[in-house]
Design a protein around this motif. Structure first.
Motif, PDB file in Angstrom:
ATOM      1  N   ALA A   1       0.837  -1.196   0.000  1.00 14.75           N
ATOM      2  CA  ALA A   1       0.000   0.000   0.000  1.00 14.75           C
ATOM      3  C   ALA A   1       0.875   1.250   0.000  1.00 14.75           C
ATOM      4  N   PRO A   2       0.370   2.381  -0.470  1.00 17.50           N
ATOM      5  CA  PRO A   2       1.139   3.632  -0.384  1.00 17.50           C
ATOM      6  C   PRO A   2       1.580   3.900   1.049  1.00 17.50           C
ATOM      7  N   GLY A   3       2.868   4.210   1.206  1.00 20.47           N
ATOM      8  CA  GLY A   3       3.440   4.397   2.536  1.00 20.47           C
ATOM      9  C   GLY A   3       3.904   3.112   3.182  1.00 20.47           C
ATOM     10  N   GLY A   4       3.603   1.972   2.546  1.00 13.95           N
ATOM     11  CA  GLY A   4       3.984   0.680   3.106  1.00 13.95           C
ATOM     12  C   GLY A   4       5.399   0.274   2.749  1.00 13.95           C
ATOM     13  N   VAL A   5       5.823  -0.882   3.279  1.00 12.08           N
ATOM     14  CA  VAL A   5       7.203  -1.348   3.178  1.00 12.08           C
ATOM     15  C   VAL A   5       7.246  -2.731   2.541  1.00 12.08           C
ATOM     16  N   LEU A   6       8.230  -2.915   1.671  1.00 16.03           N
ATOM     17  CA  LEU A   6       8.550  -4.230   1.108  1.00 16.03           C
ATOM     18  C   LEU A   6       9.878  -4.662   1.709  1.00 16.03           C
ATOM     19  N   LEU A   7       9.886  -5.819   2.383  1.00 15.63           N
ATOM     20  CA  LEU A   7      11.084  -6.328   3.041  1.00 15.63           C
ATOM     21  C   LEU A   7      11.432  -7.689   2.438  1.00 15.63           C
ATOM     22  N   ILE A   8      12.619  -7.779   1.846  1.00 15.84           N
ATOM     23  CA  ILE A   8      13.075  -9.016   1.204  1.00 15.84           C
ATOM     24  C   ILE A   8      14.373  -9.447   1.856  1.00 15.84           C
ATOM     25  N   GLU A   9      14.398 -10.663   2.342  1.00 11.59           N
ATOM     26  CA  GLU A   9      15.609 -11.245   2.916  1.00 11.59           C
ATOM     27  C   GLU A   9      15.935 -12.496   2.115  1.00 11.59           C
ATOM     28  N   GLY A  10      17.206 -12.642   1.723  1.00 12.18           N
ATOM     29  CA  GLY A  10      17.568 -13.803   0.936  1.00 12.18           C
ATOM     30  C   GLY A  10      19.029 -14.136   1.033  1.00 12.18           C
ATOM     31  N   HIS A  11      19.401 -15.238   0.400  1.00 11.17           N
ATOM     32  CA  HIS A  11      20.798 -15.658   0.341  1.00 11.17           C
ATOM     33  C   HIS A  11      21.492 -14.937  -0.804  1.00 11.17           C
ATOM     34  N   SER A  12      22.784 -14.665  -0.630  1.00 11.01           N
ATOM     35  CA  SER A  12      23.592 -14.015  -1.665  1.00 11.01           C
ATOM     36  C   SER A  12      24.635 -14.972  -2.199  1.00 11.01           C
ATOM     37  N   GLY A  13      25.069 -14.724  -3.438  1.00 15.15           N
ATOM     38  CA  GLY A  13      26.209 -15.444  -4.007  1.00 15.15           C
ATOM     39  C   GLY A  13      25.930 -16.904  -4.238  1.00 15.15           C
ATOM     40  N   ALA A  14      27.007 -17.720  -4.180  1.00 15.40           N
ATOM     41  CA  ALA A  14      26.876 -19.158  -4.382  1.00 15.40           C
ATOM     42  C   ALA A  14      26.099 -19.762  -3.226  1.00 15.40           C
ATOM     43  N   PRO A  15      25.225 -20.715  -3.474  1.00 12.96           N
ATOM     44  CA  PRO A  15      24.441 -21.313  -2.399  1.00 12.96           C
ATOM     45  C   PRO A  15      25.331 -21.930  -1.327  1.00 12.96           C
ATOM     46  N   HIS A  16      25.107 -21.506  -0.085  1.00 14.28           N
ATOM     47  CA  HIS A  16      25.983 -21.989   0.985  1.00 14.28           C
ATOM     48  C   HIS A  16      25.781 -23.474   1.259  1.00 14.28           C
ATOM     49  N   TRP A  17      24.612 -24.024   0.888  1.00 15.95           N
ATOM     50  CA  TRP A  17      24.346 -25.426   1.219  1.00 15.95           C
ATOM     51  C   TRP A  17      25.131 -26.408   0.359  1.00 15.95           C
ATOM     52  N   GLU A  18      25.807 -25.905  -0.668  1.00 15.37           N
ATOM     53  CA  GLU A  18      26.618 -26.813  -1.477  1.00 15.37           C
ATOM     54  C   GLU A  18      27.783 -27.380  -0.659  1.00 15.37           C
TER      55      GLU A  18
END
Length: 535
Positions: free
Chosen positions: A452-469
């Motif tokens: 909504a106007p005035g609202g926030v989008l928050l995205i959290e994710g992994h970066s780079g090469a997948p650490h689980w490899e």
């Protein structure tokens, strides 16, 4: 085998006009032209608006050039065989080439059978004529002879009298006129000659007269009614049948029956021109070809639409299958343990949301409900979405245990297919990664649209090469995201493609976490945070 949308058999006015209509409709078209147009011996085409007097060969050449300008292929060849091949057709040319055609347009015309008079056939189209509207003007006021071979000869003589006052009816093999007809002929000044014509007189390449027995009658041009036989040579395998062309009970030729759009009795086969209307003039043949070409395209559009609907239906079935398969995969993962996640909210989420006033929040990929329950405890009204029924069931139990069931609406969605309705003061996408080809970027763009106007989008994710490899085997099995690199926070922002004037960037951050496994090994996670406010 090359396959065309349409193969046109016959390169006269009807065939080429149909090919132009199809070419302009962006269809792949082949015209097979044996070069045997009925009117080629004539000096010119008449009653064809803007093309008056053009030699037929020149008209055909111009038509070929025009068709080719729209991508139509024209070949000089003859069809030796054609037969249905499933929903299409298989066409063989006289050089052995085999082609495929989704539809056929037959424009093979007719063959005119002339009276069996020595030397007469050589005069056809020049000074042996059949149609006053095609040639009357060119022989106006000249000495004309009408050759009677049937019951319509008197009518023909009276008609040609419109163009010349010097008209003679040669009875030849036709019936004797009735008393009424004799009166009509006499009233119009038309002479009648009894006896069969035995030959023609010429001077160089010019007709000068006809012989009846020992008598010679000077004439500049002759007129004969022909028997017009439709041609389907090489097309017998289509199962088409010619019908008698009759006038007042008298057979004057054969034709192929087709409806006004050119459809024949064989599905997918269309016909136009003199093949379906033997007396038709060139302009009428061209018009019929244009109509047939347009209707073939209409037919093909219907075919293409059916195929598209079936494809969409199949794609829909596949997507439903994929949704079900993805849900089963996640369910299997959650069933591996009573608790996959910690049950606590993500650390980065708590840090970034703690200072926001509670409102409506959308929790994408809520899993077992750790974030959703935390939101509810902070006073947020929560919509929590996940694909896994097992995860949603656990999340609902977690909410019940925490006493916040009334503040959370749990919804099942595959976010690639469906999305929660409404606008939200906060949309949270925490580690929204998954198996296969989940369109994460498209989902995040839909997430941004839900803010909504005035609202926030928050995205959290992994970066780079997948650490689980580099994690233990059971950890790799749990994630299973594949080996492709994961986006940096700047790449996440770029993928959203949001108008800069509409959004304020609050946080763009990368940070490390250290994780220790039961076997004592540790790995470092590189995660990122993107926090945006809609203006």
């Amino acid at each position: 085998m090359t396959t065309y949308d349409a193969v046109v058999v016959g390169g006269g006015a009807a065939g080429l006009a149909g090919a132009v209509a199809l070419g302009r409709a962006r269809r792949s078209v082949l015209v097979v032209d044996a070069g045997e147009q009925r009117n080629l011996p004539a000096e010119g085409v008449h009653n064809f608006l803007t093309r008056e007097g053009m030699p037929p060969a020149e008209l055909a050449a111009a038509g070929r050039k025009e068709a080719e300008s729209y991508g139509v292929t024209v070949v000089a060849a003859r069809v030796t065989a054609a037969e249905p091949d499933g929903d299409s057709f298989r066409v063989t040319l006289d050089d052995g080439t085999v082609l495929g055609a989704a539809r056929l347009l037959l424009a093979t015309g007719v063959t005119d059978t002339l009276p069996a008079i020595p030397g007469l056939a050589e005069r056809w189209g020049r000074d042996l004529l059949h149609c006053p509207y095609c040639h009357g003007w060119e022989v106006r006021d000249r000495a004309l002879g009408i050759i009677s071979t049937g019951p319509f000869a008197v009518e023909q003589a009276l008609l040609w009298r419109q163009w010349s006052a010097d008209v003679t009816l040669f009875r030849h093999t036709g019936p004797e006129p009735t008393d009424e007809q004799y009166t009509q002929l006499a009233a119009r000044g038309i002479a009648v000659v009894d006896g069969e014509i035995t030959g023609v007189e010429t001077d160089g390449d010019r007709l000068t007269g006809v012989r009846v027995g020992t008598r010679v009658f000077t004439r500049d041009a002759l007129v004969a009614a022909t028997t017009m036989n439709a041609s389907l040579a090489g097309l017998e395998g289509l199962g088409l049948a010619l019908e008698d062309l009759q006038r007042d009970g008298v057979t004057i030729g054969t034709f192929l029956k087709a409806d006004p759009t050119g459809k024949t009795d064989v599905p997918g086969v269309y016909a136009a021109g003199n093949l379906t209307m033997p007396p038709g003039q060139v302009i009428a043949a061209a018009a019929a070809g244009t109509m047939a070409g347009a209707m073939i395209n209409f037919d093909l559009v219907a075919r293409d639409t059916r195929a598209a609907v079936e494809a969409v239906s199949s794609e829909g079935d596949r997507r439903v299958h994929d949704v079900d398969e993805l849900a089963r995969t996640w369910d299997e993962r959650y069933r591996e343990s009573d608790l996959i996640w910690s049950g606590e909210p993500n650390t980065a989420l708590v840090k970034e949301v703690a200072d926001l006033p509670p409102g409506r929040v959308l929790d994408l990929g809520c899993g077992e409900g750790g974030d959703a329950v935390w939101f509810a405890r902070q006073g947020w009204s929560v919509t929590a979405a996940d694909i896994s029924p097992v995860a949603l069931e656990r999340a609902a139990r977690h909410a019940a245990d925490a006493g916040v069931t009334d503040r959370i609406d749990f919804q099942r969605h595959n976010l690639a297919v469906s999305f929660p309705d409404g606008e939200f003061d906060l949309v949270s996408a925490q580690f929204l990664h998954s198996w296969g080809d989940m369109p994460r970027e498209a989902i995040l763009r839909r997430a941004a649209a839900a803010v909504a106007p005035g609202g926030v989008l928050l995205i959290e994710g992994h970066s780079g090469a997948p650490h689980w490899e580099n994690a233990p085997e059971n950890e790799q099995h749990q994630h299973g995201h594949g080996g492709h690199p994961l986006p940096s926070p700047h790449e996440v922002i770029a993928s959203l493609n949001l108008p800069e004037d509409d959004w304020e960037v609050l946080v763009v951050d990368e940070h490390e976490r250290t994780r220790t496994f039961p076997d004592g090994r540790t790995i470092h996670h590189v995660d990122n945070t993107v926090k945006l406010r809609r203006r």
